[in-house]
Design a protein around this motif. Structure first.
Motif, PDB file in Angstrom:
ATOM      1  N   ILE A 248       0.897  -1.026   0.108  1.00  0.00           N
ATOM      2  CA  ILE A 248      -0.114   0.094   0.175  1.00  0.00           C
ATOM      3  C   ILE A 248       0.941   1.309  -0.091  1.00  0.00           C
ATOM      4  O   ILE A 248       1.949   1.290   0.689  1.00  0.00           O
ATOM      5  N   TYR A 249       0.661   2.380  -0.862  1.00  0.00           N
ATOM      6  CA  TYR A 249       1.364   3.456  -0.923  1.00  0.00           C
ATOM      7  C   TYR A 249       0.641   4.633  -0.436  1.00  0.00           C
ATOM      8  O   TYR A 249      -0.513   4.940  -0.472  1.00  0.00           O
ATOM      9  N   CYS A 250       1.462   5.391   0.342  1.00  0.00           N
ATOM     10  CA  CYS A 250       0.900   6.724   0.753  1.00  0.00           C
ATOM     11  C   CYS A 250       1.961   7.929   0.163  1.00  0.00           C
ATOM     12  O   CYS A 250       3.394   7.815   0.627  1.00  0.00           O
ATOM     13  N   ASN A 251       1.257   8.624  -0.424  1.00  0.00           N
ATOM     14  CA  ASN A 251       2.107  10.104  -1.098  1.00  0.00           C
ATOM     15  C   ASN A 251       1.639  11.046  -0.147  1.00  0.00           C
ATOM     16  O   ASN A 251       0.419  11.077   0.087  1.00  0.00           O
ATOM     17  N   TYR A 252       2.459  12.007   0.071  1.00  0.00           N
ATOM     18  CA  TYR A 252       2.070  13.343   0.719  1.00  0.00           C
ATOM     19  C   TYR A 252       2.707  14.525   0.048  1.00  0.00           C
ATOM     20  O   TYR A 252       3.689  14.328  -0.580  1.00  0.00           O
ATOM     21  N   SER A 253       2.078  15.596   0.227  1.00  0.00           N
ATOM     22  CA  SER A 253       2.524  16.671  -0.918  1.00  0.00           C
ATOM     23  C   SER A 253       3.709  17.586  -0.267  1.00  0.00           C
ATOM     24  O   SER A 253       4.223  18.304  -0.926  1.00  0.00           O
ATOM     25  N   THR A 254       3.779  17.801   0.971  1.00  0.00           N
ATOM     26  CA  THR A 254       4.676  18.711   1.530  1.00  0.00           C
ATOM     27  C   THR A 254       5.683  18.154   2.651  1.00  0.00           C
ATOM     28  O   THR A 254       5.238  16.978   3.048  1.00  0.00           O
ATOM     29  N   THR A 255       6.858  19.007   2.850  1.00  0.00           N
ATOM     30  CA  THR A 255       7.554  18.280   3.897  1.00  0.00           C
ATOM     31  C   THR A 255       6.830  18.075   5.211  1.00  0.00           C
ATOM     32  O   THR A 255       6.147  18.720   5.664  1.00  0.00           O
ATOM     33  N   SER A 256       7.135  16.783   5.944  1.00  0.00           N
ATOM     34  CA  SER A 256       6.286  16.525   6.934  1.00  0.00           C
ATOM     35  C   SER A 256       7.325  16.366   8.092  1.00  0.00           C
ATOM     36  O   SER A 256       8.571  15.860   8.113  1.00  0.00           O
ATOM     37  N   ASP A 257       6.806  16.050   9.332  1.00  0.00           N
ATOM     38  CA  ASP A 257       7.536  15.772  10.252  1.00  0.00           C
ATOM     39  C   ASP A 257       7.708  14.184  10.925  1.00  0.00           C
ATOM     40  O   ASP A 257       8.698  13.573  10.945  1.00  0.00           O
ATOM     41  N   ARG A 258       6.715  13.649  10.752  1.00  0.00           N
ATOM     42  CA  ARG A 258       6.427  12.323  10.832  1.00  0.00           C
ATOM     43  C   ARG A 258       5.327  11.733  10.216  1.00  0.00           C
ATOM     44  O   ARG A 258       4.287  12.220   9.644  1.00  0.00           O
ATOM     45  N   LEU A 259       5.445  10.230  10.077  1.00  0.00           N
ATOM     46  CA  LEU A 259       4.273   9.412   9.283  1.00  0.00           C
ATOM     47  C   LEU A 259       4.026   8.488  10.154  1.00  0.00           C
ATOM     48  O   LEU A 259       4.768   7.829  10.706  1.00  0.00           O
ATOM     49  N   TYR A 260       2.661   8.256  10.254  1.00  0.00           N
ATOM     50  CA  TYR A 260       1.965   7.364  11.183  1.00  0.00           C
ATOM     51  C   TYR A 260       1.052   6.102  10.215  1.00  0.00           C
ATOM     52  O   TYR A 260       0.475   6.573   9.104  1.00  0.00           O
ATOM     53  N   TRP A 261       1.198   5.035  10.362  1.00  0.00           N
ATOM     54  CA  TRP A 261       0.054   4.331  10.020  1.00  0.00           C
ATOM     55  C   TRP A 261      -0.664   3.540  11.011  1.00  0.00           C
ATOM     56  O   TRP A 261      -0.395   3.164  12.175  1.00  0.00           O
ATOM     57  N   TYR A 262      -2.009   3.468  10.680  1.00  0.00           N
ATOM     58  CA  TYR A 262      -3.216   2.836  11.780  1.00  0.00           C
ATOM     59  C   TYR A 262      -4.039   1.825  10.988  1.00  0.00           C
ATOM     60  O   TYR A 262      -4.122   1.770   9.658  1.00  0.00           O
ATOM     61  N   ARG A 263      -4.551   1.143  11.615  1.00  0.00           N
ATOM     62  CA  ARG A 263      -5.399   0.046  11.222  1.00  0.00           C
ATOM     63  C   ARG A 263      -6.884   0.374  11.903  1.00  0.00           C
ATOM     64  O   ARG A 263      -6.765   0.517  13.196  1.00  0.00           O
TER      65      ARG A 263
ATOM     66  N   ASN B  20      13.921   9.856   7.052  1.00  0.00           N
ATOM     67  CA  ASN B  20      14.210   9.293   6.001  1.00  0.00           C
ATOM     68  C   ASN B  20      14.767   7.876   6.067  1.00  0.00           C
ATOM     69  O   ASN B  20      15.791   7.790   6.946  1.00  0.00           O
ATOM     70  N   GLY B  21      14.250   7.000   5.391  1.00  0.00           N
ATOM     71  CA  GLY B  21      15.063   5.615   5.368  1.00  0.00           C
ATOM     72  C   GLY B  21      14.386   4.733   6.721  1.00  0.00           C
ATOM     73  O   GLY B  21      14.780   3.636   6.663  1.00  0.00           O
ATOM     74  N   ALA B  22      13.680   5.310   7.463  1.00  0.00           N
ATOM     75  CA  ALA B  22      13.246   4.431   8.352  1.00  0.00           C
ATOM     76  C   ALA B  22      12.302   3.221   8.020  1.00  0.00           C
ATOM     77  O   ALA B  22      11.581   3.360   7.184  1.00  0.00           O
ATOM     78  N   VAL B  23      12.289   2.077   8.789  1.00  0.00           N
ATOM     79  CA  VAL B  23      11.844   0.961   8.323  1.00  0.00           C
ATOM     80  C   VAL B  23      11.328   0.326   9.750  1.00  0.00           C
ATOM     81  O   VAL B  23      12.036   0.221  10.745  1.00  0.00           O
ATOM     82  N   LYS B  24      10.235  -0.072   9.800  1.00  0.00           N
ATOM     83  CA  LYS B  24       9.417  -0.681  10.904  1.00  0.00           C
ATOM     84  C   LYS B  24       8.766  -1.929  10.620  1.00  0.00           C
ATOM     85  O   LYS B  24       8.154  -1.929   9.766  1.00  0.00           O
ATOM     86  N   GLN B  25       9.075  -2.954  11.401  1.00  0.00           N
ATOM     87  CA  GLN B  25       8.320  -4.345  11.092  1.00  0.00           C
ATOM     88  C   GLN B  25       7.690  -4.714  12.315  1.00  0.00           C
ATOM     89  O   GLN B  25       8.049  -4.587  13.338  1.00  0.00           O
TER      90      GLN B  25
ATOM     91  N   LEU C 192       3.627  -7.306   8.466  1.00  0.00           N
ATOM     92  CA  LEU C 192       3.721  -5.724   8.361  1.00  0.00           C
ATOM     93  C   LEU C 192       5.013  -5.357   8.436  1.00  0.00           C
ATOM     94  O   LEU C 192       5.421  -5.323   9.182  1.00  0.00           O
ATOM     95  N   MET C 193       5.455  -4.361   7.220  1.00  0.00           N
ATOM     96  CA  MET C 193       6.637  -3.680   7.205  1.00  0.00           C
ATOM     97  C   MET C 193       6.381  -2.226   6.682  1.00  0.00           C
ATOM     98  O   MET C 193       5.924  -2.187   5.586  1.00  0.00           O
ATOM     99  N   ALA C 194       6.530  -1.289   7.277  1.00  0.00           N
ATOM    100  CA  ALA C 194       6.473   0.051   6.914  1.00  0.00           C
ATOM    101  C   ALA C 194       7.697   0.831   6.729  1.00  0.00           C
ATOM    102  O   ALA C 194       8.764   0.322   7.422  1.00  0.00           O
ATOM    103  N   SER C 195       7.870   1.598   5.515  1.00  0.00           N
ATOM    104  CA  SER C 195       9.161   2.274   5.219  1.00  0.00           C
ATOM    105  C   SER C 195       8.900   3.853   4.979  1.00  0.00           C
ATOM    106  O   SER C 195       7.757   4.184   4.499  1.00  0.00           O
ATOM    107  N   LEU C 196       9.743   4.588   4.948  1.00  0.00           N
ATOM    108  CA  LEU C 196       9.457   6.152   4.722  1.00  0.00           C
ATOM    109  C   LEU C 196      10.756   6.478   3.973  1.00  0.00           C
ATOM    110  O   LEU C 196      12.127   6.424   4.065  1.00  0.00           O
ATOM    111  N   ASP C 197      10.228   7.295   2.850  1.00  0.00           N
ATOM    112  CA  ASP C 197      11.291   8.061   1.883  1.00  0.00           C
ATOM    113  C   ASP C 197      10.777   9.349   1.820  1.00  0.00           C
ATOM    114  O   ASP C 197       9.887   9.802   1.070  1.00  0.00           O
ATOM    115  N   THR C 198      11.578  10.165   2.646  1.00  0.00           N
ATOM    116  CA  THR C 198      11.318  11.485   2.838  1.00  0.00           C
ATOM    117  C   THR C 198      11.328  12.480   1.568  1.00  0.00           C
ATOM    118  O   THR C 198      10.571  13.381   1.207  1.00  0.00           O
ATOM    119  N   LYS C 199      12.470  12.103   0.737  1.00  0.00           N
ATOM    120  CA  LYS C 199      12.789  12.564  -0.459  1.00  0.00           C
ATOM    121  C   LYS C 199      11.656  12.583  -1.578  1.00  0.00           C
ATOM    122  O   LYS C 199      11.214  13.567  -2.215  1.00  0.00           O
TER     123      LYS C 199
END
Lengths: 112, 113
Positions: free
Chosen positions: A21-36, A52-57, A61-68
């Motif tokens: 599942i993909y999540c795109n956002y439009s401006t610089t962000s502080d943090r990103l969260y996933w919920y169920r 940037n580069g954070a990965v949680k598992q 389920l595994m989530a990752s973040l590319d801030t660039k």
């Protein structure tokens, strides 16, 4: 104005398969969260991604973040029926003063 | 350990009326946030309170107000209800200011007729 877009919005898959599942956002962000969220229920926190580069598992389920790229992914490995739910990503901005902006959610159905 | 509790569970109001929703955070949690979730949509952030002060506000009209009490419980008030205010109102608590490790309550389902 911060915009958060998730795709797909609906996903039906079979047990044992992998998907993202993909999540795109439009401006610089502080943090990103996933919920169920299960049908008729409240939200459950899954992951918070801080940099940037954070990965949680957790389990399958595994989530990752590319801030660039302003992109986060939630990867499901070898799906099982119990993972059927709606998954939301949310982006924190303004140092928290602007709160969280949620995507519309991905409604995931995993069929035996 | 008791989780986040909200009251009432369900509520039906008429347009133009006023409503108060209540939230009790997990014991020891000092931050409470409120969200509105319209059916089929993602939640929208309304307010965050930490240590009894407003720390964040979403894009909602002044008809929406909230407060946090010395015991860290919180109330959300909505005046002059509109049909569009019909939604699930979620409260979440956390130990610290911010949104990390939020625990959500079961919500209050508000229907405006």
């Amino acid at each position: 104005e911060l915009k958060v877009e998730q795709n797909p919005l609906f996903l039906s898959m079979q047990e044992g398969k992998n998907y993202t599942i993909y999540c795109n956002y439009s401006t610089t962000s502080d943090r990103l969260y996933w919920y169920r969220q299960d049908p008729g229920k409240s939200l459950e926190s899954l992951f918070v991604l801080l940099s940037n580069g954070a990965v949680k598992q957790e389990g399958r389920l595994m989530a990752s973040l590319d801030t660039k790229a302003r992109l986060s992914t939630l990867h499901i490995t070898a799906a099982v029926h119990d993972l059927s739910a709606t998954y939301f990503c949310a982006v924190e901005s303004g140092g928290g003063a602007d709160g969280l902006t949620f995507g519309k959610g991905t409604h995931l159905i995993i069929q035996p | 350990d008791t989780g986040v509790t909200q009251s009432p569970t369900h509520l039906i109001k008429t347009r133009g009326q006023q409503v108060t929703l209540r939230c009790s955070p997990i014991s020891g949690h000092k931050s409470v946030s409120w969200y509105q979730q319209v059916l089929g949509q993602g939640p929208q952030f309304i307010f965050q309170y930490y240590e009894k002060e407003e720390r964040g506000r979403g894009n909602f009209p002044d008809r929406f107000s909230a407060r946090q009490f010395p015991n860290y419980s919180s109330e959300l008030n909505v005046n002059a209800l509109l049909l569009g205010d019909s939604a699930l109102y979620l409260c979440a608590s956390s130990l610290k200011r911010g949104f990390s490790e939020q625990y959500f309550g079961p919500g209050t389902r508000l229907t405006v007729t």
